[in-house]
Design an enzyme around this catalytic site. Structure first.
Site, mmCIF file in Angstrom:
data_model
loop_
_atom_site.group_PDB
_atom_site.id
_atom_site.type_symbol
_atom_site.label_atom_id
_atom_site.label_comp_id
_atom_site.label_asym_id
_atom_site.label_seq_id
_atom_site.Cartn_x
_atom_site.Cartn_y
_atom_site.Cartn_z
ATOM 1 N N ASP A 1 -1.055 -13.105 -5.947
ATOM 2 C CA ASP A 1 -0.765 -13.687 -4.641
ATOM 3 C C ASP A 1 -0.707 -15.206 -4.690
ATOM 4 O O ASP A 1 -0.213 -15.841 -3.760
ATOM 5 C CB ASP A 1 -1.836 -13.256 -3.626
ATOM 6 C CG ASP A 1 -1.849 -11.753 -3.423
ATOM 7 O OD1 ASP A 1 -0.771 -11.153 -3.461
ATOM 8 O OD2 ASP A 1 -2.941 -11.184 -3.251
ATOM 9 N N ASP B 1 4.331 -4.859 -4.282
ATOM 10 C CA ASP B 1 3.067 -4.955 -3.563
ATOM 11 C C ASP B 1 2.958 -3.886 -2.476
ATOM 12 O O ASP B 1 1.937 -3.216 -2.341
ATOM 13 C CB ASP B 1 2.959 -6.349 -2.939
ATOM 14 C CG ASP B 1 1.524 -6.838 -2.880
ATOM 15 O OD1 ASP B 1 0.650 -6.155 -3.434
ATOM 16 O OD2 ASP B 1 1.276 -7.901 -2.291
#
Length: 532
Positions: A435, A382
């Site tokens: 997420d 990420d």
């Protein structure tokens, strides 16, 4: 691994590539230009409403400069003013044309922003619009060596495409007028509150479904052991549960392949490529919605859920599944056809949530070791694709893919989204599926462990891990607002909160070894205990 297992692992890869909470992409060099009197404005977004030949045109969004006067905050107090082009276009020398009372539009480059503003002000302009040479916005700052600035007109930066459109209208002979104002944003974005509730609620539902399925499987397993204790090893080795366990190797490969797939999306991003992703999303959404509805309705229509019919290619299918499938397919098709209308986000969120819940029920991590490897790799993934990729690709790959740049579409569908209904700037608050799904794997594991160990909420790991997830996501939104709306890698905040909480509690309670290796509490088999 069976076909269905392979399908869901591939789907897990597809829907987890986006791990980012959205925000605008604004470039700046503010760190190298310290604030000083005359150059200490806060950066604000500015609405630029246009009129072409008296007819209301497009509304563009710009960003105010560090210097110049402040914008009006209310539309009713902002004046409608004629827009003119500077001659020369860069406005680095005195304009040849008259600009008194006009808003002047200039091109970026060849001199400092403050030089352009000073020259426009001396020529009688009431405001200056600087057109960026890129599609992003840029925060206009003062030169580090500049002193005694007395710029008394507003200065606004517009993106390249907005400038090209306005310049084309003026060059075609049309009369263009603009209205500049900067409405204040609400302190708390209600869309982000609902998005937070959706993310936490999705993980809660998926975790309880996963734990309930594991509990039922354990009860069934114990019945088989009591009936045929001599066949213990054979029963233990039977698969057939439809659950796919991730191992450490597949956890690492998952992130590597996800990175490759993200680059493919970035390089091949186009209208037709997004259409392919929409089709894949619909297939997964249909399967997810069907699975969730069948699981809910089978409690009410138990007989229909237990009667099966053989269908070519699909094998044995329950009557309940056959009854639900047409509705699920129709729902996905209607969403795909009308996905550009204002309330299509509802259908996208329903399909997305059903898909995430189903994947979290089928794909599992067997122990904390695998969860740590998976989330640690996702954490680095990420950060790299949101921040570090800017140095390699000159733009954030994750954010570009999330926005659907160069595709002509409003982003790709692997997102939950809610419109900012009470925000004068509009737009959507979004969160990537990754997420929710990746931390959800760990949180669902913690609830399965708690139920297997017969722990209450306070003594277990699930309650604290879901609180940690909610806190990490909340910190992400705080960071999003503090970073002037820049897209944030949510896992940067969520992973340390969730993973750190379980590791700390496991160490403190002396259960880390069981969590790390076995993923379940110590058990004594009933038939072994009886023979002893």
């Amino acid at each position: 691994m069976d076909f269905k297992g392979d399908f869901w692992v591939l789907l897990l890869l597809l829907i987890s590539i986006l791990c980012v909470v959205n925000g605008g992409d604004i470039v700046h060099d503010d760190d190298s230009a310290p604030k000083r009197p005359g150059c200490d404005n806060n950066f604000v977004l500015v609405k630029v409403q246009t009129w072409v030949d008296g007819n209301e045109g497009k509304e563009y969004v710009g960003v105010g400069a560090r210097f110049g006067t402040l914008m009006e905050s209310k539309e009713k107090h902002a004046n409608q003013t004629r827009l003119s082009l500077s001659d020369p276009l860069d406005c680095c020398t005195k304009p040849k044309n008259k600009l008194i009372g006009d808003v002047v539009m200039v091109h970026r480059g060849n001199c400092t922003f403050t030089t352009k503003a000073n020259i426009a002000q001396a020529a009688g302009a009431t405001a200056v619009l600087v057109i960026n040479n890129h599609k992003e916005l840029y925060k206009m700052v003062c030169d580090p060596n500049e002193e005694n600035l007395h710029i008394t007109i507003p200065a606004v930066m517009l993106p390249k495409d907005a400038g090209a459109s306005l310049e084309g209208s003026i060059n075609s002979g049309s009369k263009v007028a603009v209205q500049l104002y900067s409405p204040e944003r609400p302190l708390v974005d209600t869309a982000e509150v609902f998005l937070w509730l959706m993310a936490v609620g999705t993980i809660l539902c998926a975790s309880y479904w996963s734990a309930w399925s594991a509990k039922e499987a354990a009860i069934e397993h114990e019945k088989l052991l009591k009936d045929a204790p001599d066949d213990f090893l054979n029963v233990e080795n039977e698969g057939g549960s439809g659950v796919v366990d991730i191992n450490t190797t597949s956890a690492v490969l998952f992130v590597v392949i996800a990175s490759c797939f993200l680059v493919v999306l970035y390089k091949l991003m186009s209208f037709w490529f997004v259409e392919i992703l929409v089709v894949l999303f619909c297939i997964g959404g249909v399967e997810g919605l069907q699975t969730c509805l069948v699981a809910l309705l089978s409690r009410r229509f138990k007989q229909a859920g237990e009667l099966f019919i053989k269908v070519p290619f699909f094998g044995a299918v329950s009557y309940l599944t056959l009854a639900i499938s047409p509705f699920c397919i129709a729902f996905a098709v209607v969403w795909a056809v009308y996905r550009h209308i204002s309330f299509a986000w509802i259908g996208q969120d329903i399909l997305g949530i059903a898909l995430i819940i189903t994947v979290l029920q089928i794909v599992r991590i067997p122990n904390l070791k695998v969860g740590t490897v998976l989330l640690s790799c996702a954490f680095l993934y990420d950060i790299f694709w949101v921040f570090v990729s800017k140095k390699l690709f000159h733009e954030s790959v994750m954010i570009v893919v999330a926005r659907g740049d160069r595709s002509g579409e409003d982003g790709i569908p692997m997102l939950l989204k809610i419109p900012r209904m009470f925000d004068p700037w509009g737009g959507y608050s979004i969160i990537g599926f990754g997420d929710i799904l990746l931390p959800g794997l760990l949180i669902a594991f913690s609830l399965r462990y708690d139920w297997a160990a017969k722990k209450n909420l306070r003594a277990g790991y699930f309650l604290w891990s879901i609180i940690a997830y909610g806190s990490g996501l909340l910190i992400t939104y705080v960071a999003l607002n503090l970073m002037d709306g820049h897209g944030q890698p949510a896992l940067l905040y969520i992973v340390p909160f969730t993973l750190g909480t379980i590791l700390t509690l496991g160490t403190k309670r002396g259960e880390l070894n069981n969590l790390w290796t076995k993923g379940e509490p110590e058990r004594v088999c009933p038939h072994i205990q009886h023979t002893q």
